[in-house]
Design a protein around this motif. Structure first.
Motif, PDB file in Angstrom:
ATOM      1  N   VAL B  26      49.891  36.067  35.868  1.00  0.00           N
ATOM      2  CA  VAL B  26      48.679  35.303  36.430  1.00  0.00           C
ATOM      3  C   VAL B  26      47.608  36.554  36.909  1.00  0.00           C
ATOM      4  N   LEU B  27      48.313  37.560  37.723  1.00  0.00           N
ATOM      5  CA  LEU B  27      47.389  38.789  38.207  1.00  0.00           C
ATOM      6  C   LEU B  27      46.809  39.652  36.980  1.00  0.00           C
ATOM      7  N   ALA B  28      47.629  39.966  36.054  1.00  0.00           N
ATOM      8  CA  ALA B  28      47.435  40.450  34.959  1.00  0.00           C
ATOM      9  C   ALA B  28      46.310  39.722  34.174  1.00  0.00           C
ATOM     10  N   ALA B  29      46.230  38.484  33.875  1.00  0.00           N
ATOM     11  CA  ALA B  29      45.199  37.687  33.117  1.00  0.00           C
ATOM     12  C   ALA B  29      44.032  37.932  33.970  1.00  0.00           C
ATOM     13  N   GLY B  30      44.098  37.626  35.225  1.00  0.00           N
ATOM     14  CA  GLY B  30      42.783  37.957  36.075  1.00  0.00           C
ATOM     15  C   GLY B  30      42.087  39.238  35.896  1.00  0.00           C
ATOM     16  N   ILE B  31      42.896  40.268  35.870  1.00  0.00           N
ATOM     17  CA  ILE B  31      42.634  41.780  35.744  1.00  0.00           C
ATOM     18  C   ILE B  31      41.948  42.021  34.548  1.00  0.00           C
ATOM     19  N   ALA B  32      42.480  41.575  33.533  1.00  0.00           N
ATOM     20  CA  ALA B  32      42.157  41.744  31.929  1.00  0.00           C
ATOM     21  C   ALA B  32      40.581  41.086  31.944  1.00  0.00           C
ATOM     22  N   THR B  33      40.659  39.781  32.248  1.00  0.00           N
ATOM     23  CA  THR B  33      39.361  38.970  32.183  1.00  0.00           C
ATOM     24  C   THR B  33      38.211  39.758  33.125  1.00  0.00           C
ATOM     25  N   TRP B  34      38.568  40.158  34.121  1.00  0.00           N
ATOM     26  CA  TRP B  34      37.566  40.846  34.865  1.00  0.00           C
ATOM     27  C   TRP B  34      37.126  42.188  34.288  1.00  0.00           C
ATOM     28  N   LEU B  35      37.938  42.865  33.734  1.00  0.00           N
ATOM     29  CA  LEU B  35      37.602  43.981  32.971  1.00  0.00           C
ATOM     30  C   LEU B  35      36.769  43.667  31.873  1.00  0.00           C
TER      31      LEU B  35
END
Lengths: 319, 250
Positions: B26-35
């Motif tokens: 979930v955190l990785a998905a958030g970071i990828a989306t934000w990038l």
């Protein structure tokens, strides 16, 4: 004088934070836990977020959330030793205490409901009263459980952390997913999905529109884990312009069916962690997707029922 | 390049497929989306840590159940689950499926009066599961089964299935029953949404129109509970008498 300041969610958050910190303290002294420092730190940081999250700068809150994920990612949230009672001792206690054991369990919902009936009207926010009295009733249930069992209060901490360790880091997933939803929203994920659906939508056949409306809201909900994010997008893209306006379908019917058919997506997605992933952890199931597997066939049946009923009612003008 | 904004969805799918830790996914998905959002929108993209922190803190209400755990744990220590078993063994007609049906009806009534509480913590763990398992002839975590030298694998699978169905019954009742309450958040969302699009409706009408699907959900779930009972009877068959074994039952 009004009692409305008592039903302040901050009080309940602080109480929860304190309980988490007590769990952390006992975990630190738990030699039976192979990762006692990581586990203690995890519950402590979560406790800080509960007790002080409102007052800390949002960036620091965010950094603490990353710390929680890092501790779990390194596999440092583990179960310990809790000095559980032997089965025979437990059975003997049940024999002795009997039906009284149910009283604290029943106190939580009954106390909560009673409070929502008594404390209503101007000055009271219904949701704050509900959740605050849920917290107070839980604390009261702990006191009543102590009175009934005459146990030493320290066992509240040990038995409480036994249950929270059984749930483990999954406990923070619902909040983490809510945060992911916010990131998705801010990044415009919903708009991209809505544009994609708009590109493939048929407009001539009532049945096709009903099917696409139901399927897209369920799929959107499956992805986001929450029907409330999907609903406005689908209503604006399909429900209102393609179903209510051209075919004259009852707006209230389209609205409520779009909300409940979205639940078919919720029943099948790991993104709805509080409904589908926390219960397997709480009930100590072997299969962490066991709840979703049971729900999938019923979700499929409910989806079909929504499509058929909404189409039938619209086609024959029943409502 | 707009579709790149969906990268978070791809990360989630890949993460689950690789069976990674869900919090990390979930955190990785958030970071990828934000990038991606930062690359496409530049300075207009919101700050990742504050968005994460604010949303997490705003969501604390979902995790209030922590406060109920000490009481429930202590009661388990003093035999709450054993007491559930004793009660259910006395009720002759109890089967796992029938207990789940009663839970479904009870939980529908609870949400229909506007009580949105966590049924998994408040009812499933302390009451429903400890009643459903012995009603299926399975004692607790299988201690007595092991004493009898039975194969523990089918028993464990059956216990898992009952626990899954107990959680499911809570979810079915909650999802398809909560809008029976005209003050429910879902009903309010429908009313607000239709009002802003120029098709005003009243909350009571919306709540009434949720009745048909609440009934269909009850019927579909009922079928599942009945099938569960049949599956349990076949699976456990003669190996485990349904209840009362070792307690002087004829």
């Amino acid at each position: 004088m009004t009692l409305s300041p008592v039903f302040n969610l901050e009080i309940v958050y602080t109480l929860t934070g304190a309980v988490l910190m007590v769990f952390a303290g006992f975990t630190l002294g738990d030699r039976g836990n192979p990762a006692r420092i990581g586990t203690a730190l995890f519950w402590f940081v979560l406790g800080v977020l509960f007790a002080f999250g409102t007052y800390l700068p949002p960036r620091l809150d965010g950094a603490l959330v990353v710390v929680l994920v890092a501790i779990d990612g390194l596999g440092q949230v583990r179960e310990g030793a809790y000095g559980e009672a032997a089965p025979a001792v437990r059975a003997a206690a049940a024999e002795r205490l009997g039906w009284r054991l149910f009283l604290p369990v029943l106190l939580i919902p009954i106390g909560t409901y009673a409070a929502t009936l008594i404390f209503r009207g101007p000055g009271f926010k219904p949701n704050d009263v509900l959740y605050a009295s849920l917290g107070f009733s839980s604390a009261l249930a702990a006191v009543l459980a102590l009175a009934i069992t005459r146990a030493r209060p320290v066992w509240l901490a040990h038995e409480g952390r036994r249950l929270i360790d059984a749930i483990g880091a999954v406990l923070i997933l619902p909040q983490l997913l809510a945060a992911l939803g916010e990131v998705f929203k801010a990044a415009g994920v919903g708009k991209v999905i809505a544009a994609g659906i708009a590109a493939v939508i048929p407009t001539g056949s009532l049945f096709a529109v009903v099917l696409v409306c139901c399927a897209s809201v369920a799929l959107f909900t499956f992805i986001m884990g929450n029907s409330f994010a999907a609903f406005p997008v689908i209503m604006a893209g399909i429900g209102v312009p393609l179903l209510i306006e051209p075919f004259g379908v009852n707006p209230a019917l389209v609205g409520i069916f779009t909300i409940t058919v979205a639940s078919c997506g919720t029943l099948c997605t790991p993104m709805a962690a509080n409904f589908n992933l926390v219960p397997p952890a709480l009930l100590e199931m072997r299969d962490r997707y066991g709840v979703i597997k049971v729900q999938a066939p019923v979700a499929a049946a409910m989806f079909a029922a929504h499509v058929l009923v909404l189409w039938g009612v619209a086609a024959f003008g029943l409502v | 390049m707009e579709w790149l904004r969906l990268i978070g969805v791809a990360v989630v799918v890949a993460g689950f497929a690789l069976r990674l830790r869900v919090t990390v996914i979930v955190l990785a998905a958030g970071i990828a989306t934000w990038l991606v959002a930062r690359a496409l929108d530049g300075g207009a993209a919101p700050d990742l840590l504050s968005t994460l922190g604010r949303a997490f803190v705003d969501g604390r209400i979902i995790t209030l159940v922590v406060l109920a755990l000490p009481a429930l744990g202590l009661l388990e220590r003093y035999g709450l689950q054993d007491e559930c078993r004793r009660v259910i063994v006395k009720v002759g007609a109890a089967t796992a499926g029938r207990i789940l049906l009663i839970n479904h009806l009870f939980r529908t009534a609870v949400v229909a009066i506007g009580m949105r509480v966590n049924g998994h913590v408040m009812f499933s763990r302390p009451l429903i599961v400890p009643m459903a398992i012995p009603a299926a002839g399975l004692d607790g975590e299988g201690e007595r089964g092991e004493e009898r030298g039975e194969d523990s694998e089918p028993r464990a699978a059956a216990i898992d299935r009952i626990k899954g169905a107990a959680s499911a019954s809570d979810n079915y009742a909650n999802f398809f029953g909560q809008n029976l309450f005209f003050g429910a958040a879902g009903v309010a969302l429908v009313v607000k949404n239709l009002e802003s699009s120029g098709h005003p409706v009243d909350a009571l009408t919306v709540a009434k129109l949720s009745i048909p699907m609440a009934v269909v959900a009850l019927l579909a779930s009922w079928a599942q509970y009945a099938l569960l009972d049949r599956w349990l009877r076949r699976r456990l068959g003669a190996a485990a008498p349904r209840r009362g074994e070792g307690e002087g039952a004829p």
